[in-house]
Scaffold this active site. Structure first.
Site, PDB file in Angstrom:
ATOM      1  N   SER A 189      28.619   2.340  15.588  1.00 47.29           N
ATOM      2  CA  SER A 189      28.465   0.947  15.150  1.00 47.29           C
ATOM      3  C   SER A 189      29.604   0.038  15.601  1.00 47.29           C
ATOM      4  O   SER A 189      29.432  -1.173  15.670  1.00 47.29           O
ATOM      5  CB  SER A 189      28.328   0.895  13.629  1.00 47.29           C
ATOM      6  OG  SER A 189      29.441   1.520  13.008  1.00 47.29           O
TER       7      SER A 189
ATOM      8  N   GLU B   6      31.884 -13.117   3.821  1.00 47.84           N
ATOM      9  CA  GLU B   6      32.795 -12.124   3.288  1.00 47.84           C
ATOM     10  C   GLU B   6      33.105 -11.134   4.406  1.00 47.84           C
ATOM     11  O   GLU B   6      32.306 -10.983   5.330  1.00 47.84           O
ATOM     12  CB  GLU B   6      32.131 -11.380   2.121  1.00 47.84           C
ATOM     13  CG  GLU B   6      31.197 -10.224   2.530  1.00 47.84           C
ATOM     14  CD  GLU B   6      29.919 -10.663   3.247  1.00 47.84           C
ATOM     15  OE1 GLU B   6      29.614 -11.877   3.217  1.00 47.84           O
ATOM     16  OE2 GLU B   6      29.249  -9.804   3.855  1.00 47.84           O
TER      17      GLU B   6
ATOM     18  N   LYS C 195      27.882  -6.085  14.107  1.00 45.43           N
ATOM     19  CA  LYS C 195      27.819  -7.250  13.219  1.00 45.43           C
ATOM     20  C   LYS C 195      27.358  -8.506  13.959  1.00 45.43           C
ATOM     21  O   LYS C 195      26.724  -9.381  13.372  1.00 45.43           O
ATOM     22  CB  LYS C 195      29.188  -7.492  12.573  1.00 45.43           C
ATOM     23  CG  LYS C 195      29.665  -6.336  11.676  1.00 45.43           C
ATOM     24  CD  LYS C 195      28.912  -6.271  10.375  1.00 45.43           C
ATOM     25  CE  LYS C 195      29.426  -5.133   9.475  1.00 45.43           C
ATOM     26  NZ  LYS C 195      28.619  -4.963   8.262  1.00 45.43           N
TER      27      LYS C 195
END
Ligand SMILES: Cc1ncc(COP(=O)(O)O)c(C=O)c1O
Lengths: 277, 421
Positions: free
Chosen positions: B388, B121, B99
Site C-alpha cells: 500500500s 485527518e 491514499k
C-alpha cells in the site's frame, strides 16, 4: 412530538404559564468527582437552574469544545463509570428539578439501550439527550424510551432541512434541542441570528417546545434567547469556573453565582415574541 | 473457512451503504447531515458522469502514475514456503501510497460542489500528504489534523504537508493520535461546513464515506486482478492487505469478492501482541459499537469508552475499522488476523534485503501475513499482496528498531517522545 407525560415538558409548560423560559444547566457527571458533580448540580438548582442536563463522560466527544472536553477527560481520569450516572440522577432529582442525561450513543449502546432506559427511569431521570444519534438511527432508543416513559431530546441545526425538522420534531419528546450555530459547545461572544429563525422553523415543523443551546454564556445572551425559546441551555459557562476553581467549595460558589446571573437574565427576558407566537 | 452467506445478494460487491449488514449508518450530529446528504447526492451523480470519471482517469494516468505495476518477488517468497508472491505496487503512486486514489476523487468532488476549503485527518501522514497535494493541484485551502504523537513519529510528513502549502494542526486531546485527529476534524467540519469539505481518508466514518472511498480505491483490485490473470493465467489463491481503517484492503479485495475461491485476508496491527492489550487489532479483539459515525467493530472497554490502540505503524494505529470489513468478517467472506510489530518489522527487513524495496511499515504487516499464508498454503499457491505504500516516511522508525544509527544520534532520537525501541 409524541404525547405522554413528559417531566421536562411539564416543567417547561409550567414555567411558560408563569411567563418564563427555562434555564437548563449542563454538567458532566464525575467532574470533579461523582459527589462533586451532584453537589454542583444541586447548587445550580438552588441558584435558579430549572432543569439539569447531566453529561456522561465519553472518550470521543465530537460535539464538545475544549472546556467540556477537558472536564470529561478529567472525569474519565478520575475513574467515573457509566453506571455512576444513575446514582447521580437520583441525588439531583431529589431537588425536584427534572434531570435529563446527555450521552453520546456508544456508552448507551454498550450498556444496552433498553437496560439503560430502564435504569435511568428507575433512578428518576426524565430522559436522554443524544448529540450524535439522529432519529433515523434511533429505532431501538425510541422503543426503549416509549417502554420506560422517558423524554428523548434530539437536536436540530441551522443546516437542517424542513423535512428533517419535521421528522426530528415528530421523534422527540419533551423538547427539541436547537443548536444556536453551526459548531460545538463553547462560549461565544455573539449568537447567530439563525437561532431565532431555527426556533420558529422548528415550531412550524411541529415541535411543541424548543430549547436553544451551544454558545450561550452571558446573562444578556440568556435573556435574548429566553425572548423566543422555551429554554436556554448553558454548558461551558458552568463548567469553566469549575475547571478554574481553587477549591471544591469555591467551585460550588462560582457555579451558583453563574446560575444566579443567568437565571436573572432568563427571568428578566422580554417575552413579547414568545407570548405572541 | 465457513461458506460465505450469499443470501443477501447475488454479488457481494454491490452494497452502496449506508448499511453493510448490521454495520455502517450515520451516527453523527444532525448539523452534519445536510453536508453528508449533499456529498451523497453529488457523488451519486458524479460517479456516472463521464465528465467526472474521465477526468479522474486522466489524472490517474498523468499524475498518479496508474496503472500501478505488479512485481513478483521470488527471493522474498523463499521466506514464504516458496509460494508465488506478487506485490501490487501502490507504493509507486505519486505521494507514495494508495491514499492518492481516494483523495483525487474527493478533491474533484469538492470542486464540483463548489467548496473552497478541504480538511483531513491523518495518522501516518500519507493521507495528509495526499490531501495537501490535491489541494495544491486544485487550488483549495487545506487544513490537516494530526495527533501530536503522530506529528513526532512522522515529522517528515509534517514538513511535506507544509511544503505543499497545507496548515498542519497538531491535536493535543485524548490519545493524541488518529482517532483524536478525526474528532477534531469533525468539530472543524461542523463549524465550517458551508465552505469546507471533509476529505476522509479511509472506508470508515458516516455514509457515504465507506462506500465512496471504497469505490475510489476499487481501482487497485480491478487492475491487479487483470494483471495477475495476465501474469499467472489464473486467479490468486489469496489476497493479503493491511487494515487500518481498511481502505487499501477493501480497494484490493473488492474485485475478488465474488471469486469464491480467492481467500481475502486482512492483516491488523497486533502491536506488542493481542494478549498484551497493546494493539490495534480491531476485528480480532474488538466488539461492535459506534465510533466516528458508523456502527462497526471497535476497541472499547465495558463502558463503551474507546480504548487506545497501539502499533509501531501510525497508519494502522486506529481503534476502529470500516463497516464493510465488519460485515465481510461477519459473513466469513474475509478473514482478519493480527501481525505483531516484531513480525511486521521482520517482513520489512526481508523485503528490503531480498528485493530492494523499502515498504511502508503498514504494508509490512501485509507482507508478514503473506509469509504465514505462503507457509500454510505451500509452494503451489499464488498470493497477491497489496504493497500500500513506500517506507521513506518510516526510515527513522526502522533505523531505531534495527539500531542502525550511530550511537550519539541514536541517543538524540531516543529522546523523541512517543516511540519505544
Ligand atoms: C501506506 C499505508 N498503508 C495503509 C494505511 C492504512 O489505511 P487503510 O487501512 O485505510 O488502507 C495507511 C494509512 O495511513 C498507509 O499510509
Amino acid at each position: 412530538m409524541s404525547a405522554g407525560r413528559s417531566r421536562a415538558g411539564d416543567r417547561l409548560d409550567a414555567l411558560r404559564a408563569e411567563g418564563h423560559a427555562a434555564l437548563i444547566g449542563y454538567l458532566p457527571v464525575g467532574f470533579p468527582d461523582v459527589a462533586g458533580s451532584v453537589a454542583a448540580a444541586t447548587a445550580m438548582v438552588e441558584a435558579g437552574v430549572d432543569i439539569i442536563e447531566l453529561g456522561i463522560a465519553y472518550s470521543d466527544p465530537v460535539m464538545d469544545g475544549p472546556v467540556i472536553q477537558h472536564a470529561v477527560e478529567r472525569a474519565l481520569e478520575g475513574g467515573v463509570r457509566v453506571r455512576d450516572v444513575f446514582g447521580a440522577v437520583e441525588g439531583i432529582a431529589a431537588t425536584g428539578a427534572p434531570v435529563l442525561v446527555m450521552s453520546y450513543f456508544n456508552p448507551v449502546l454498550r450498556y444496552g439501550v433498553d437496560a439503560f432506559a430502564r435504569d435511568l427511569a428507575s433512578a428518576g431521570g426524565a430522559g436522554l439527550i443524544t448529540p450524535d444519534l439522529i432519529p433515523d438511527e434511533a429505532g431501538e432508543w425510541i422503543a426503549a424510551a416509549d417502554a420506560h416513559d422517558l423524554d428523548r431530546v434530539f437536536l436540530v441545526a441551522p443546516s437542517s432541512s424542513p423535512e428533517r425538522l419535521a421528522s426530528t420534531a415528530a421523534a422527540s419528546r419533551g423538547f427539541v434541542y436547537a443548536a444556536s450555530t453551526m459548531g460545538v459547545t463553547g462560549e461565544r461572544t455573539s449568537l447567530g441570528e439563525r437561532a431565532a429563525e431555527l426556533v420558529t422553523a422548528t415550531r412550524q415543523a411541529g415541535a411543541a417546545r424548543v430549547c436553544v443551546g451551544l454558545g450561550v454564556s452571558t446573562a444578556g445572551q440568556a435573556a435574548q434567547v429566553a425572548g423566543y425559546a422555551d429554554g436556554v441551555i448553558v454548558g461551558s459557562a458552568f463548567v469553566r469556573p469549575m475547571l478554574e476553581a481553587s477549591s471544591p467549595a469555591q467551585g460550588l460558589e462560582a457555579v451558583a453565582a453563574v446560575a444566579r446571573d443567568l437565571s436573572a437574565g432568563v427571568r428578566g427576558a422580554d417575552r413579547a415574541e414568545a407570548r405572541t407566537r | 473457512m465457513d461458506q460465505p452467506d450469499r443470501s443477501l445478494a447475488d454479488s457481494l460487491a454491490t452494497l452502496e451503504g449506508p448499511y453493510f449488514g448490521d454495520f455502517g449508518g450515520r451516527f453523527v450530529p444532525e448539523a452534519l447531515i445536510a453536508a453528508l446528504d449533499e456529498l451523497d447526492t453529488e457523488y451519486s451523480k458524479a460517479k456516472v458522469d463521464p465528465g467526472f470519471t474521465d477526468e479522474l482517469q486522466r489524472l490517474h494516468r498523468t499524475y498518479t502514475g496508474r496503472p500501478s505495476i505488479i512485481t513478483e518477488v521470488p527471493r522474498f517468497a523463499r521466506e514464504a514456503g516458496g509460494a508465488r508472491i506478487i506485490l501490487k505496487r501502490e507504493d509507486l503512486n505519486h505521494t507514495g501510497s494508495h491514499k492518492i486514489n481516494n483523495v483525487l476523487g474527493q478533491a474533484l468532488l469538492t470542486k464540483r460542489i463548489g467548496k473552497t476549503r478541504v480538511i483531513a485527518e491523518t495518522g501516518a501522514g500519507q493521507h495528509g500528504v495526499a490531501t495537501a497535494t490535491a489541494a495544491a493541484l486544485f487550488d483549495l485551502d487545506c487544513v490537516i489534523y494530526m495527533g501530536e504523537e503522530d506529528t513526532r513519529r512522522q515529522a517528515l510528513n509534517v514538513a511535506r504537508m507544509r511544503l505543499l502549502g497545507a496548515e498542519v494542526i497538531p491535536v493535543t486531546t485524548g490519545s493524541r493520535t488518529l482517532k483524536d485527529a478525526i474528532n477534531e476534524a469533525l468539530r472543524d467540519w461542523v463549524t465550517n461546513v458551508e465552505t469546507t469539505n471533509y476529505v476522509f481518508g479511509t472506508v470508515a466514518g458516516p455514509h457515504p464515506f465507506p462506500a465512496m472511498v471504497r469505490d475510489l480505491q476499487r481501482i487497485i483490485g480491478e487492475e491487479a486482478r487483470a494483471q495477475v490473470l495476465d501474469l499467472v493465467g489464473r486467479l490468486p489463491d489469496a489476497v493479503a492487505a493491511c487494515v487500518g481503517g481498511g481502505s487499501n484492503a477493501i480497494g484490493i479485495f473488492h474485485a475478488f469478492l465474488d471469486d469464491a475461491g480467492v481467500r481475502l485476508i486482512g492483516l491488523e496491527a497486533g502491536g506488542d501482541g493481542v494478549e498484551t492489550g497493546r494493539h490495534a487489532a480491531t476485528i480480532t479483539a474488538g466488539a461492535p459499537g459506534v465510533l466516528h459515525g458508523a456502527r462497526s467493530y471497535l476497541l472499547q472497554d465495558e463502558d463503551g469508552q474507546t480504548v487506545e490502540s497501539h502499533s509501531i505503524s501510525a497508519g494502522l494505529d486506529y481503534p476502529g475499522v470500516g463497516p464493510e470489513h465488519s460485515w465481510l468478517s461477519s459473513i466469513h467472506r474475509a478473514e482478519y488476523r493480527p501481525i505483531t510489530d516484531a513480525q511486521a518489522m521482520d517482513a520489512f527487513k526481508i523485503l528490503c534485503r531480498t528485493e530492494g524495496i523499502i515498504p511502508a511499515i503498514e504494508s509490512a504487516h501485509a507482507l508478514a501475513g503473506a509469509i504465514d499464508l505462503g507457509r500454510e498454503l505451500g509452494p503451489d499457491a499464488v498470493i497477491l499482496v497489496n504493497l500500500s505504500g513506500r517506507g521513506d516516511k518510516d526510515v527513522e522508525t526502522a533505523a531505531r528498531w534495527f539500531d542502525l544509527l550511530d550511537h550519539d544520534v541514536a541517543e538524540k532520537v531516543a529522546e523523541i517522545p512517543g516511540e519505544q525501541k
